[in-house]
Design a protein around this motif. Structure first.
Motif, PDB file in Angstrom:
ATOM      1  N   PHE A 126     -21.335   0.565   2.647  1.00 44.90           N
ATOM      2  CA  PHE A 126     -19.854   0.322   4.661  1.00 44.90           C
ATOM      3  C   PHE A 126     -18.604   1.247   3.753  1.00 44.90           C
ATOM      4  N   ILE A 127     -18.090   2.410   4.626  1.00 48.88           N
ATOM      5  CA  ILE A 127     -16.848   2.808   4.164  1.00 48.88           C
ATOM      6  C   ILE A 127     -16.111   3.248   5.292  1.00 48.88           C
ATOM      7  N   GLY A 128     -14.475   3.057   5.136  1.00 51.45           N
ATOM      8  CA  GLY A 128     -13.565   3.476   5.550  1.00 51.45           C
ATOM      9  C   GLY A 128     -12.215   3.335   4.717  1.00 51.45           C
ATOM     10  N   ALA A 129     -11.311   2.828   5.434  1.00 51.14           N
ATOM     11  CA  ALA A 129      -9.846   2.863   5.131  1.00 51.14           C
ATOM     12  C   ALA A 129      -8.965   2.415   5.083  1.00 51.14           C
ATOM     13  N   GLN A 130      -7.634   2.020   5.450  1.00 51.12           N
ATOM     14  CA  GLN A 130      -6.580   1.840   5.317  1.00 51.12           C
ATOM     15  C   GLN A 130      -5.255   2.495   5.223  1.00 51.12           C
ATOM     16  N   ARG A 184     -14.696   3.192  14.150  1.00 49.53           N
ATOM     17  CA  ARG A 184     -14.180   2.057  14.469  1.00 49.53           C
ATOM     18  C   ARG A 184     -13.065   2.041  13.917  1.00 49.53           C
ATOM     19  N   ASP A 204      -3.096  -3.008  12.970  1.00 52.24           N
ATOM     20  CA  ASP A 204      -1.891  -3.915  12.765  1.00 52.24           C
ATOM     21  C   ASP A 204      -1.202  -3.548  12.594  1.00 52.24           C
ATOM     22  N   THR A 220      -5.913   4.148   1.602  1.00 46.10           N
ATOM     23  CA  THR A 220      -6.748   2.829   0.623  1.00 46.10           C
ATOM     24  C   THR A 220      -7.977   3.152   0.843  1.00 46.10           C
ATOM     25  N   LEU A 221      -9.084   3.659   0.353  1.00 46.35           N
ATOM     26  CA  LEU A 221      -9.935   4.542   0.890  1.00 46.35           C
ATOM     27  C   LEU A 221     -11.527   3.991   0.372  1.00 46.35           C
ATOM     28  N   SER A 222     -12.220   3.296   0.809  1.00 45.49           N
ATOM     29  CA  SER A 222     -13.781   2.611  -0.133  1.00 45.49           C
ATOM     30  C   SER A 222     -14.393   2.586   0.474  1.00 45.49           C
ATOM     31  N   LEU A 227      -7.801   0.394   9.907  1.00 49.80           N
ATOM     32  CA  LEU A 227      -9.094   0.698  10.153  1.00 49.80           C
ATOM     33  C   LEU A 227      -9.195   1.060  10.648  1.00 49.80           C
ATOM     34  N   GLU A 259     -18.744  -6.306   1.766  1.00 47.54           N
ATOM     35  CA  GLU A 259     -18.818  -5.454   2.822  1.00 47.54           C
ATOM     36  C   GLU A 259     -20.389  -5.560   3.611  1.00 47.54           C
ATOM     37  N   SER A 269      -1.149  -1.250   8.714  1.00 46.86           N
ATOM     38  CA  SER A 269      -2.034  -0.432   8.812  1.00 46.86           C
ATOM     39  C   SER A 269      -2.753  -0.126   9.998  1.00 46.86           C
TER      40      SER A 269
END
Lengths: 203, 203
Positions: free
Chosen positions: A2-6, A35, A39, A75-77, A44, A83, A42
């Motif tokens: 799972f890769i993504g960011a706020q 995706r 809110d 914030t990258l993860s 997503l 997740e 931030s």
């Protein structure tokens, strides 16, 4: 994986809503691949690091082309064990990095930065790389800092983070390489970054 | 141990310089206890978690009392192996937490939140806790999330972070407890947080 960011954009102007809304137009080309959910604090973004970092870069570069001072926090993860696996996050760079020794990963990272596009927007960025869930995490962090120093965008080391400066194209490619080539390819790695443009402070 | 933060305040108004400069006055009572150094992107604060988190809280609460939408980004760090030992960062809470089982640390954290001051300023805050340099880092993170849910300030879980809402006194006490009572007392723990007040977005 799972890769993504706020992602949060902060324009320092009373017309901040206008700058944010026009900035969000930069995400249009990436909406099919990511995706995206917003809110009140931030946005997503979830997806592969190609469109993900490009979208974050273009969002910030678009806002930075306007006159107001603007900053962004991200914030990258990747690989968080909490997740679910998401096929849309599949990443060839991570597949190649798997098992590759540090010097080879550093060389690949530098090669990628050399072919980054020039966007014609100078930005400042500072970030921290966190390698979680393993001993000797500092070896990978020091290996990443050596890459940053050779990247052509290194400005200075600070407590808790490293400061970059340069064209948005090169700076965000350096960021993507730091995110993907350091820390275990299948492990949990995060980045805490802030970007800044058009600051009135003396530099 | 070395404990500190990189702090940036972002007022979404054309008078952002005025809000930042008057916000910095809130740091005056803490200058004797903290090392504080500002550059054009962030302010470094180094010292024990008592004055450190109080100073960050009062900086944000002061800015949030003004009418403009304001946000803040903070990178908090303790025990980074790359930083020198600093006697000014000595922390009794960490000494007590050393070797204490998770349920006891959760109970102590909740007790501390119950005696937090009320500042009369409602804020939103989201943050990620990172436990570095050890296996099974998620156990401590899940233990922290259980504490957050019981803290009275929990709003919702998000991808990569947890969202809090409440009076600035309680919210920043929750943050301090998360920072100190979870992850190994002598280990490397960081927090990536953003705070927000006076947002015009629907909540």
């Amino acid at each position: 994986m799972f890769i993504g960011a706020q992602v949060s954009l902060y324009p320092m102007t009373s017309d901040f809503v206008g700058v944010i809304l026009s900035g969000l137009e930069a995400l249009t080309p990436y909406r099919a691949d990511l995706r995206i959910e917003t809110d009140d604090m931030s946005t997503l973004m979830v997806g592969a690091p190609g469109p993900l970092i490009d979208a974050i870069r273009d969002l910030f570069a678009g806002a930075a082309r306007q006159p107001a001072h603007v900053t962004m926090h991200v914030t990258l993860s990747r690989g968080c064990p909490g997740e679910p696996d998401d096929p849309s996050c599949r990443c060839d760079v991570l597949a190649v990095a798997q098992g590759q020794p540090l010097p080879e990963r550093q060389a690949e990272a530098l090669k990628s930065v050399q072919s980054a596009p020039n966007l014609g927007v100078e930005i400042d960025l500072q970030f921290s790389l966190y390698v979680l869930g393993q001993d000797r995490h500092m070896d990978e962090i020091y290996g990443c800092i050596d890459f940053l120093k050779a990247s052509g965008t290194f400005l200075k080391s600070k407590n808790f983070c490293t400061r970059l400066r340069g064209d948005a194209g090169a700076v965000f490619e350096v960021l993507r390489q730091a995110f993907l080539r350091f820390g275990p390819a299948e492990g949990h790695v995060t980045i805490d970054l802030t970007a800044s443009a058009n600051s009135p402070s003396p530099r």
